[in-house]
Design a protein around this motif. Structure first.
Motif, PDB file in Angstrom:
ATOM      1  N   ALA A  95     -53.535 -20.757 -44.867  1.00 27.27           N
ATOM      2  CA  ALA A  95     -54.827 -20.329 -45.408  1.00 27.27           C
ATOM      3  C   ALA A  95     -55.371 -21.305 -46.448  1.00 27.27           C
ATOM      4  O   ALA A  95     -56.583 -21.529 -46.529  1.00 27.27           O
ATOM      5  N   THR A  96     -54.486 -21.902 -47.245  1.00 28.65           N
ATOM      6  CA  THR A  96     -54.926 -22.851 -48.262  1.00 28.65           C
ATOM      7  C   THR A  96     -55.700 -24.006 -47.638  1.00 28.65           C
ATOM      8  O   THR A  96     -56.701 -24.466 -48.205  1.00 28.65           O
ATOM      9  N   ILE A  97     -55.266 -24.472 -46.478  1.00 30.38           N
ATOM     10  CA  ILE A  97     -55.957 -25.573 -45.802  1.00 30.38           C
ATOM     11  C   ILE A  97     -57.231 -25.063 -45.140  1.00 30.38           C
ATOM     12  O   ILE A  97     -58.295 -25.668 -45.267  1.00 30.38           O
ATOM     13  N   ARG A  98     -57.147 -23.913 -44.456  1.00 31.93           N
ATOM     14  CA  ARG A  98     -58.323 -23.363 -43.786  1.00 31.93           C
ATOM     15  C   ARG A  98     -59.419 -22.995 -44.773  1.00 31.93           C
ATOM     16  O   ARG A  98     -60.602 -23.198 -44.507  1.00 31.93           O
ATOM     17  N   ASN A  99     -59.038 -22.457 -45.918  1.00 30.68           N
ATOM     18  CA  ASN A  99     -60.013 -21.953 -46.874  1.00 30.68           C
ATOM     19  C   ASN A  99     -60.661 -23.038 -47.717  1.00 30.68           C
ATOM     20  O   ASN A  99     -61.503 -22.743 -48.566  1.00 30.68           O
ATOM     21  N   HIS A 100     -60.268 -24.307 -47.501  1.00 28.31           N
ATOM     22  CA  HIS A 100     -61.013 -25.389 -48.139  1.00 28.31           C
ATOM     23  C   HIS A 100     -62.463 -25.344 -47.686  1.00 28.31           C
ATOM     24  O   HIS A 100     -63.373 -25.729 -48.404  1.00 28.31           O
ATOM     25  N   TYR A 101     -62.643 -24.868 -46.446  1.00 27.41           N
ATOM     26  CA  TYR A 101     -64.002 -24.714 -45.944  1.00 27.41           C
ATOM     27  C   TYR A 101     -64.496 -23.353 -46.390  1.00 27.41           C
ATOM     28  O   TYR A 101     -63.912 -22.333 -46.105  1.00 27.41           O
ATOM     29  N   SER A 102     -65.585 -23.288 -47.115  1.00 29.82           N
ATOM     30  CA  SER A 102     -66.044 -22.057 -47.763  1.00 29.82           C
ATOM     31  C   SER A 102     -66.274 -20.937 -46.759  1.00 29.82           C
ATOM     32  O   SER A 102     -67.058 -21.059 -45.820  1.00 29.82           O
ATOM     33  N   GLU A 103     -65.581 -19.824 -46.970  1.00 25.48           N
ATOM     34  CA  GLU A 103     -65.762 -18.648 -46.117  1.00 25.48           C
ATOM     35  C   GLU A 103     -67.143 -18.015 -46.318  1.00 25.48           C
ATOM     36  O   GLU A 103     -67.634 -17.284 -45.476  1.00 25.48           O
ATOM     37  N   SER A 104     -67.764 -18.274 -47.461  1.00 26.19           N
ATOM     38  CA  SER A 104     -69.044 -17.642 -47.769  1.00 26.19           C
ATOM     39  C   SER A 104     -70.242 -18.470 -47.308  1.00 26.19           C
ATOM     40  O   SER A 104     -71.382 -18.089 -47.494  1.00 26.19           O
ATOM     41  N   SER A 105     -69.972 -19.617 -46.695  1.00 24.31           N
ATOM     42  CA  SER A 105     -71.062 -20.494 -46.264  1.00 24.31           C
ATOM     43  C   SER A 105     -71.948 -19.783 -45.248  1.00 24.31           C
ATOM     44  O   SER A 105     -71.479 -19.154 -44.304  1.00 24.31           O
ATOM     45  N   LEU A 106     -73.249 -19.886 -45.442  1.00 26.00           N
ATOM     46  CA  LEU A 106     -74.179 -19.257 -44.515  1.00 26.00           C
ATOM     47  C   LEU A 106     -74.226 -19.992 -43.182  1.00 26.00           C
ATOM     48  O   LEU A 106     -74.682 -19.457 -42.178  1.00 26.00           O
ATOM     49  N   GLN A 107     -73.746 -21.229 -43.168  1.00 23.77           N
ATOM     50  CA  GLN A 107     -73.768 -22.022 -41.957  1.00 23.77           C
ATOM     51  C   GLN A 107     -72.352 -22.192 -41.396  1.00 23.77           C
ATOM     52  O   GLN A 107     -72.005 -23.209 -40.821  1.00 23.77           O
TER      53      GLN A 107
END
Length: 289
Positions: A220-232
């Motif tokens: 998850a630490t690696i996956r969550n580098h990409y913002s989960e809250s991003s609208l895009q």
């Protein structure tokens, strides 16, 4: 002969209580094909003899975690077929809901496998009830430069994921064989350089895992580098970000390796001797100031 899930769950009700979101209309027979695929995936990691040892127990931590792992992975693989069955009963499930369910089942599977391997690791330090030390992945660890999950996590955070670490053992061996074994040999008596080289190795290993593993297989630490809250937030965006992350890790590792090679090539005294730096009795050339 018992079905796969019947070997771990006494009744289908026990299966429902252990795994979230199970349709009451399902049964072990309908799930057996997905369960067989899930079992094969787990056996490839912990080996068949270890699985058989765990199944011999009526209870215990290892059996509990194996139940959770097999059950959730089965449902992650079965869900597309379950959705089709529900549609026949006029029950619609949106794609984002299905994706969220599959992600949850998959996350539960990885968490359970982390706990299972952690339990096997702990047991192997004692009487080794499950013969974990006899597995191929355990035996090759003597050839690793970062041989444990805990040490790897110090060099690059992987959520102390035992499953991710064990799946990256072949990657670490590949990198060592192709690039770093000789360099580690040259840093044997230089602790600070060895430490830096291990960090570079961890970066290269994670970069290779990003390139070869599915997104869900990453901690998850690696996956969550990409913002989960991003609208895009789209899969294509995630993949592009992870490719960039992998490239950054390779660049950092390459810079570290170059600096280590430079340090190893410098003389210990810091003074570079040349043919003109020695005064000899027969040398008649003098410099006058």
């Amino acid at each position: 002969m018992k079905l796969i899930l019947e070997q771990l769950f006494p009744t289908f009700r026990d299966f429902q209580e252990s795994i979230p979101g199970i349709d009451a209309n399902l049964d072990f027979t309908q799930l057996n094909a997905s369960a067989e695929t899930a079992r094969k995936e787990i056996v490839n990691i912990i080996t068949l003899p270890v699985c058989k040892k765990i199944l011999q127990e009526e209870k215990g931590e290892a059996r509990h975690y194996l139940q959770i792992a097999l059950g959730n992975l089965t449902m992650a693989k079965e869900l597309p077929f379950d959705i089709i069955r529900r549609r026949k009963s006029d029950i619609d499930i949106y794609k984002n809901e299905a994706d969220a369910m599959i992600r949850s089942y998959t996350d539960n599977y990885y968490n359970a496998m982390d706990s299972l391997i952690c339990t096997l690791e702990s047991e192997s330090q004692g009487p080794d009830t499950y013969q974990w030390k006899e597995t191929p992945h355990y035996k090759v660890r003597s050839r690793l430069r970062i041989p444990t999950t805990e040490e790897f996590n110090l060099y690059y955070p992987i959520d102390n994921s035992y499953l991710f670490f064990f799946r990256t053992i072949p990657l670490q061996l590949e990198i060592l064989a192709e690039e770093l074994t000789d360099l580690f040999g040259r840093t044997t008596e230089k602790e600070e350089l060895t430490d830096r080289l291990k960090r570079a190795l961890s970066h290269l290993t994670v970069a290779m895992a990003i390139d070869r593993f599915d997104l869900q297989e990453l901690p998850a630490t690696i996956r969550n580098h990409y913002s989960e809250s991003s609208l895009q937030r789209h899969v294509s965006n995630e993949q592009a970000y992870l490719k960039q992350l992998a490239a950054d890790l390779v660049n950092k590792a390459t810079d570290t390796i170059r600096s280590i090679e430079t340090a190893l090539s410098e003389p210990a005294s810091g003074n570079v001797p040349t043919q003109t730096s020695f005064n000899r009795p027969d040398d008649k050339i003098y410099l006058m100031g």
